[in-house]
Motif scaffolding. Structure first.
Motif, mmCIF file in Angstrom:
data_model
loop_
_atom_site.group_PDB
_atom_site.id
_atom_site.type_symbol
_atom_site.label_atom_id
_atom_site.label_comp_id
_atom_site.label_asym_id
_atom_site.label_seq_id
_atom_site.Cartn_x
_atom_site.Cartn_y
_atom_site.Cartn_z
ATOM 1 N N ASP A 65 95.639 47.513 38.452
ATOM 2 C CA ASP A 65 95.270 46.214 38.995
ATOM 3 C C ASP A 65 93.427 45.349 38.118
ATOM 4 N N ILE A 66 92.618 45.345 38.183
ATOM 5 C CA ILE A 66 91.112 45.188 38.087
ATOM 6 C C ILE A 66 90.697 45.668 37.328
ATOM 7 N N HIS A 67 90.874 47.330 38.705
ATOM 8 C CA HIS A 67 89.718 48.780 38.694
ATOM 9 C C HIS A 67 90.270 49.812 37.653
ATOM 10 N N ILE A 68 91.965 49.381 37.012
ATOM 11 C CA ILE A 68 92.180 50.664 36.144
ATOM 12 C C ILE A 68 92.153 49.799 35.314
ATOM 13 N N LEU A 69 92.411 48.691 35.305
ATOM 14 C CA LEU A 69 92.249 48.168 34.026
ATOM 15 C C LEU A 69 90.727 48.301 33.454
ATOM 16 N N ARG A 70 90.002 48.029 34.035
ATOM 17 C CA ARG A 70 88.718 47.691 33.483
ATOM 18 C C ARG A 70 87.940 49.443 33.490
ATOM 19 N N ALA A 71 88.899 50.746 34.114
ATOM 20 C CA ALA A 71 88.651 52.229 33.923
ATOM 21 C C ALA A 71 88.701 52.246 32.730
ATOM 22 N N GLY A 72 90.015 51.825 32.066
ATOM 23 C CA GLY A 72 90.879 52.245 31.169
ATOM 24 C C GLY A 72 89.845 51.313 29.337
ATOM 25 N N ARG A 73 89.583 50.473 29.699
ATOM 26 C CA ARG A 73 88.410 49.825 28.641
ATOM 27 C C ARG A 73 87.276 50.298 28.798
ATOM 28 N N ILE A 74 86.834 51.019 30.099
ATOM 29 C CA ILE A 74 85.363 52.055 29.488
ATOM 30 C C ILE A 74 85.991 53.240 29.051
ATOM 31 N N LEU A 75 87.315 54.008 28.939
ATOM 32 C CA LEU A 75 87.877 54.256 28.616
ATOM 33 C C LEU A 75 87.933 54.427 26.969
ATOM 34 N N GLY A 76 88.291 53.612 26.606
ATOM 35 C CA GLY A 76 88.813 52.937 25.204
ATOM 36 C C GLY A 76 90.527 53.578 25.693
ATOM 37 N N ILE A 77 91.051 53.783 26.059
ATOM 38 C CA ILE A 77 92.981 53.863 26.061
ATOM 39 C C ILE A 77 93.893 52.503 25.541
#
Length: 274
Positions: free
Chosen positions: A184-196
């Motif tokens: 979902d949008i929350h996991i997408l944002r977390a992954g983009r912040i991490l750089g994965i």
């Protein structure tokens, strides 16, 4: 090394993590400090705490039907407490012998106000979700429940109203599966912040690519993917939008400190887990 401590019913426990400058093993990403929000070390620590406290927190019922109802009635645009209240109403009706393949009956149940914390609340999208519930309950008997986790997820996506995210959510809950990802949008944002996650990837076009990247990250930091998801979802949904923007601009770069951002989170309440 970094050390994370917790007090459990069996006594003190300690998690040992690599030092902040050590590579995780994905595209030059380093562990970071466990007390700095959204670093790999932070997610490893939060997941460890959650697994110690509530390892089975995400399971809502005892059957595949229960989890299907809960996940169909929650999700985008539905606050967690309202989705859970609607699920409990329909699950109780189903156990009482009500035929949830009857769309009109399901819609009637959803249109009746829900009582949450002493107030009457209306469920949004009652007509649409009633159609989805009725279609899903009619189609579910044809699904092979013995399929492996990802194959079961893919089979569920053949049901009207169930996409890969909802199907993954159902399988994660019912099987405690670490082989699927709820993007979902929350996991997408977390992954983009991490750089994965590449910012150009979307769940509509690249679900399986995103899923593989997420599962690989969970493996690299030694976390159960199912519980890491809840840790990410719980935090990301309460972060102020300005803070999320700053973290996204930083991305996975190690040259921008997160300590200031972490200190701003003092006092932020944690909402219900997924």
């Amino acid at each position: 090394m970094q050390f994370v401590h917790a007090l459990t019913p069996d006594g003190p426990a300690t998690l040992r993590l690599p030092g902040a400058a050590r590579p995780v093993g994905i595209a030059g990403i380093v562990w970071g400090l466990h007390e700095e929000i959204c670093t790999p070390a932070y997610w490893a620590a939060q997941t460890w705490h959650l697994e110690l406290e509530e390892p089975d927190h995400y399971r809502l019922g005892e059957t595949l039907e229960d989890e299907l109802l809960a996940c169909l009635l929650g999700g985008y645009g539905i606050p967690a407490e309202i989705g859970l209240a609607a699920y409990r109403r329909l699950a109780e009706a189903y156990r009482g012998g009500i035929d949830l393949r009857d769309c009109a009956h399901v819609e009637s149940l959803l249109r009746t106000p829900l009582h949450i914390a002493g107030r009457a609340v209306r469920y949004r999208f009652a007509a649409q979700k009633a159609r989805y519930v009725a279609a899903a309950m009619a189609a579910l008997p044809a699904i092979d429940r013995e399929l492996p986790d990802r194959a079961l997820r893919d089979a569920l996506t053949g049901i009207t109203g169930i996409g890969p995210k909802t199907a993954s959510w159902i399988v994660r809950n019912w099987r405690a599966s670490d082989d699927v990802s709820i993007l979902d949008i929350h996991i997408l944002r977390a992954g983009r912040i991490l750089g994965i996650f590449d910012p150009r990837w979307s769940v509509e076009r690249n679900y399986h690519v995103l899923e593989r990247a997420y599962l690989d990250f969970a493996l690299k930091i030694g976390c159960r993917a199912s519980i890491l998801d809840s840790a990410m979802w719980t935090l990301m949904r309460v972060l102020p939008s300005a803070m999320v923007k700053r973290l996204l601009e930083r991305g996975g770069r190690a040259d921008v400190p997160r300590a200031t951002i972490s200190s701003e989170m003092n006092g932020v309440l944690q909402l219900p887990l997924r």
